[in-house]
Design an enzyme around this catalytic site. Structure first.
Site, PDB file in Angstrom:
ATOM      1  N   CYS A  43       0.818  -1.212   0.000  1.00  0.00           N
ATOM      2  CA  CYS A  43       0.000   0.000   0.000  1.00  0.00           C
ATOM      3  C   CYS A  43       0.852   1.263   0.000  1.00  0.00           C
ATOM      4  O   CYS A  43       0.650   2.154  -0.819  1.00  0.00           O
ATOM      5  CB  CYS A  43      -0.928  -0.001   1.208  1.00  0.00           C
ATOM      6  SG  CYS A  43      -2.005   1.444   1.266  1.00  0.00           S
ATOM      7  N   CYS A  48      -1.493   1.737  -2.966  1.00  0.00           N
ATOM      8  CA  CYS A  48      -2.514   2.759  -2.720  1.00  0.00           C
ATOM      9  C   CYS A  48      -1.974   4.181  -2.677  1.00  0.00           C
ATOM     10  O   CYS A  48      -2.527   5.078  -3.325  1.00  0.00           O
ATOM     11  CB  CYS A  48      -3.221   2.493  -1.391  1.00  0.00           C
ATOM     12  SG  CYS A  48      -3.474   0.756  -0.965  1.00  0.00           S
ATOM     13  N   LYS A  51      -0.131   5.486  -5.952  1.00  0.00           N
ATOM     14  CA  LYS A  51      -1.154   5.476  -7.008  1.00  0.00           C
ATOM     15  C   LYS A  51      -2.141   6.617  -6.811  1.00  0.00           C
ATOM     16  O   LYS A  51      -2.513   7.307  -7.765  1.00  0.00           O
ATOM     17  CB  LYS A  51      -1.877   4.135  -7.009  1.00  0.00           C
ATOM     18  CG  LYS A  51      -2.919   3.976  -8.102  1.00  0.00           C
ATOM     19  CD  LYS A  51      -3.507   2.576  -8.073  1.00  0.00           C
ATOM     20  CE  LYS A  51      -4.168   2.288  -6.743  1.00  0.00           C
ATOM     21  NZ  LYS A  51      -4.729   0.926  -6.647  1.00  0.00           N
ATOM     22  N   TYR A 179      -9.974  -3.086 -10.694  1.00  0.00           N
ATOM     23  CA  TYR A 179      -9.763  -1.713 -10.252  1.00  0.00           C
ATOM     24  C   TYR A 179      -8.349  -1.219 -10.496  1.00  0.00           C
ATOM     25  O   TYR A 179      -8.141  -0.044 -10.849  1.00  0.00           O
ATOM     26  CB  TYR A 179     -10.168  -1.551  -8.783  1.00  0.00           C
ATOM     27  CG  TYR A 179      -9.257  -2.213  -7.778  1.00  0.00           C
ATOM     28  CD1 TYR A 179      -8.239  -1.484  -7.168  1.00  0.00           C
ATOM     29  CD2 TYR A 179      -9.428  -3.546  -7.410  1.00  0.00           C
ATOM     30  CE1 TYR A 179      -7.398  -2.079  -6.238  1.00  0.00           C
ATOM     31  CE2 TYR A 179      -8.600  -4.135  -6.483  1.00  0.00           C
ATOM     32  CZ  TYR A 179      -7.587  -3.403  -5.900  1.00  0.00           C
ATOM     33  OH  TYR A 179      -6.748  -3.989  -4.983  1.00  0.00           O
ATOM     34  N   GLU A 183      -7.657   2.044 -12.789  1.00  0.00           N
ATOM     35  CA  GLU A 183      -7.042   3.206 -12.152  1.00  0.00           C
ATOM     36  C   GLU A 183      -5.825   3.673 -12.938  1.00  0.00           C
ATOM     37  O   GLU A 183      -5.659   4.873 -13.207  1.00  0.00           O
ATOM     38  CB  GLU A 183      -6.665   2.872 -10.711  1.00  0.00           C
ATOM     39  CG  GLU A 183      -7.882   2.796  -9.791  1.00  0.00           C
ATOM     40  CD  GLU A 183      -7.574   2.265  -8.409  1.00  0.00           C
ATOM     41  OE1 GLU A 183      -8.416   2.416  -7.511  1.00  0.00           O
ATOM     42  OE2 GLU A 183      -6.479   1.690  -8.210  1.00  0.00           O
ATOM     43  N   HIS A 438     -27.893  21.563   0.238  1.00  0.00           N
ATOM     44  CA  HIS A 438     -27.975  22.109  -1.125  1.00  0.00           C
ATOM     45  C   HIS A 438     -27.036  23.294  -1.292  1.00  0.00           C
ATOM     46  O   HIS A 438     -26.867  24.083  -0.368  1.00  0.00           O
ATOM     47  CB  HIS A 438     -29.414  22.545  -1.392  1.00  0.00           C
ATOM     48  CG  HIS A 438     -29.655  23.051  -2.773  1.00  0.00           C
ATOM     49  ND1 HIS A 438     -29.742  22.214  -3.867  1.00  0.00           N
ATOM     50  CD2 HIS A 438     -29.802  24.320  -3.239  1.00  0.00           C
ATOM     51  CE1 HIS A 438     -29.952  22.952  -4.948  1.00  0.00           C
ATOM     52  NE2 HIS A 438     -29.987  24.238  -4.591  1.00  0.00           N
ATOM     53  N   GLU A 443     -26.849  15.443  -2.074  1.00  0.00           N
ATOM     54  CA  GLU A 443     -28.235  15.593  -1.638  1.00  0.00           C
ATOM     55  C   GLU A 443     -29.165  14.627  -2.372  1.00  0.00           C
ATOM     56  O   GLU A 443     -30.256  14.303  -1.880  1.00  0.00           O
ATOM     57  CB  GLU A 443     -28.708  17.029  -1.827  1.00  0.00           C
ATOM     58  CG  GLU A 443     -28.826  17.493  -3.264  1.00  0.00           C
ATOM     59  CD  GLU A 443     -29.258  18.953  -3.370  1.00  0.00           C
ATOM     60  OE1 GLU A 443     -30.366  19.282  -2.892  1.00  0.00           O
ATOM     61  OE2 GLU A 443     -28.478  19.747  -3.917  1.00  0.00           O
TER      62      GLU A 443
END
Length: 461
Positions: A43, A48, A51, A179, A183, A438, A443
């Protein structure tokens, strides 16, 4: 007097191993942890963290492009790959030092060496030292898997080598539809490379919700990434300066770099597991463990990617912590693997927690789906054509929200918070009762009132 040199010996200095070592030492155990490469593991060193930093770099291209719609006049920008790589290397070195230092602060001993089993309690280090440990934790992680050894495989790089390329490839072929592949495809596209993705399946992100898969592919192709499904790279040639990837579909793709990201396998080679009597899981090739991460040998445990169960850094950390509490804190702890939030840092980003629509329909007699697909506010002025997807999967009998899926900016950040609600078994009524904030994209999660689809006994009524 004990005949053990240490209460715990940890093999692997990644996130899971480091957490286990620190917590065990905090419980008063004598701890040694060995890492043959760099503390931080996949990682921090080659996964991770670097990356995600590259992801941030690739987003700048879109920010510059979108700026004109908001009145910013920006001169032509130039990207410098060596600068990015050097700055990432500096950050990784900083994190590596922190990882090792934090372990040592707890009183544990760090060892820069490879450790292999001589017998169930004895470990031989590459330094020549031999250690006898009362307990052993295997946390060696995983490694890229190129799959079938095709002709020209020597020309192919893995995700490990991406961070050390001397220059940005003008054209790159990425094989894989998971993934990691997506990525890196989006990173390179964002930095200016011409990207082709090759994947054997019918669509990318196998295992994710079908709407998510379709939306991600559509947006990636809109961004100019070529995605070829239903085929694989059969062989790679290098007749000159470029590479020629010959596909099973009988077409070919020329590129300056070929990256395979088709999966990872547990890092178990040459650890001496057979000498220790540690059994493997025949179903996934990882080390077989029980609900407390105990292997077939009672005093030997394994956590993280080496078990090939749920290959995520936070899972390895949670397992390492639970192991230390169970064995040295005298407080049995089992890791709960349900509703683990997941992010894919593709462009657009994916955030998901809980069940897909397909999984929910297989589990529950009634399922309600709430789905919206919209152009975010920023895009209306910037001129971008990107669209955001939000989807809630609800158990129609109990009204419990059992799955949340988002594709769009900051999807991972949103889903981390949503995971709390899902973990607490929030209902759709709870979502509806929450006041909207908002103007935000989020939302939409609390304003979707009408199901877009209903499945089950009451659906036809």
């Amino acid at each position: 007097m004990t005949d053990f040199d240490t209460d715990l010996f940890v093999i692997g200095g990644g996130s899971g191993g480091v957490r286990a070592a620190r917590i065990a030492a905090g419980h008063g155990a004598r701890v040694m942890i060995a890492e043959e490469y760099r503390f931080g593991g996949t990682c921090v060193i080659r996964g991770c963290v670097p990356k995600k930093l590259m992801v941030h770099a690739s987003h700048v291209h879109d920010e510059i492009r979108d700026a004109a719609g908001f009145g910013w006049i920006i001169p032509e920008a130039r990207f410098d790959w060596p600068t990015l790589v050097a700055n990432i290397d500096t950050e990784i070195a900083r994190l590596e030092k922190i990882y090792a230092t934090n372990v040592e602060k707890t009183g544990a001993r760090t060892i820069k060496a490879r450790a292999v089993f001589e017998d169930p309690h004895t470990l031989r280090l590459s330094t020549g030292e031999t250690i006898r440990a009362q307990h052993v934790l295997i946390a060696t992680g995983g490694a890229p898997n190129h799959g079938t050894m095709i002709p020209g495989i020597e020309h192919v790089i893995s995700s490990n080598e991406v961070f050390h390329l001397k220059q940005l490839p003008k054209r790159i072929l990425v094989q894989g539809g998971g993934y990691i592949a997506l990525e890196f495809a989006c990173i390179f596209a964002g930095l200016g490379s011409d990207v082709t993705v090759v994947y054997r399946g019918d669509n990318v992100l196998r295992g994710f919700d079908e709407d998510v898969r379709t939306h991600v592919r559509t947006e990636m192709e809109r961004a100019g990434i070529t995605i070829l499904t239903g085929c694989t790279v059969a062989r790679v040639e290098k007749p000159g300066e470029e590479y020629i990837s010959h596909l099973s579909s009988r077409s070919s793709v020329a590129s300056d770099q070929v990256l395979f990201a088709i999966g990872r396998h547990p890092n178990v080679a040459n650890l001496g597991l057979e000498k220790a009597g540690v059994a493997m899981n025949p179903d996934n090739g990882g080390i077989a463990v029980d609900e407390f991460c105990r292997t077939s040998v009672p005093h030997i445990y394994a956590i993280g990617d080496v078990t090939h169960r749920t290959n995520l850094t936070p899972v390895a950390i949670r397992e390492g912590h639970a192991f230390a509490d169970t064995v040295f804190g005298k407080r049995p702890v089992q890791v709960d693997y349900t509703n683990i939030p997941t992010a894919v840092f593709s462009q657009p980003e994916v955030g998901t927690v809980g069940l897909t629509e397909q999984q929910a329909r297989a589990m529950y007699p009634r399922v309600d789906i709430y789905r919206t697909d919209f152009r975010p506010l920023k895009a209306t002025v910037s001129g971008s054509q990107i669209r955001t997807l939000m989807k809630l999967v609800v158990d129609g009998a109990t009204d419990q929200v059992v799955g949340c899926h988002i594709v769009g900016p900051e999807a991972g950040e949103l889903v981390q918070v949503l995971a709390i609600a899902v973990k607490m078994k929030a209902t759709k009524a709870d979502f509806d009762a929450t006041m909207a904030l908002h103007p935000t994209a989020a939302e939409e999660l609390v304003t979707m009132r009408t199901p877009t689809a209903r499945y089950g006994l009451e659906a036809a009524e």
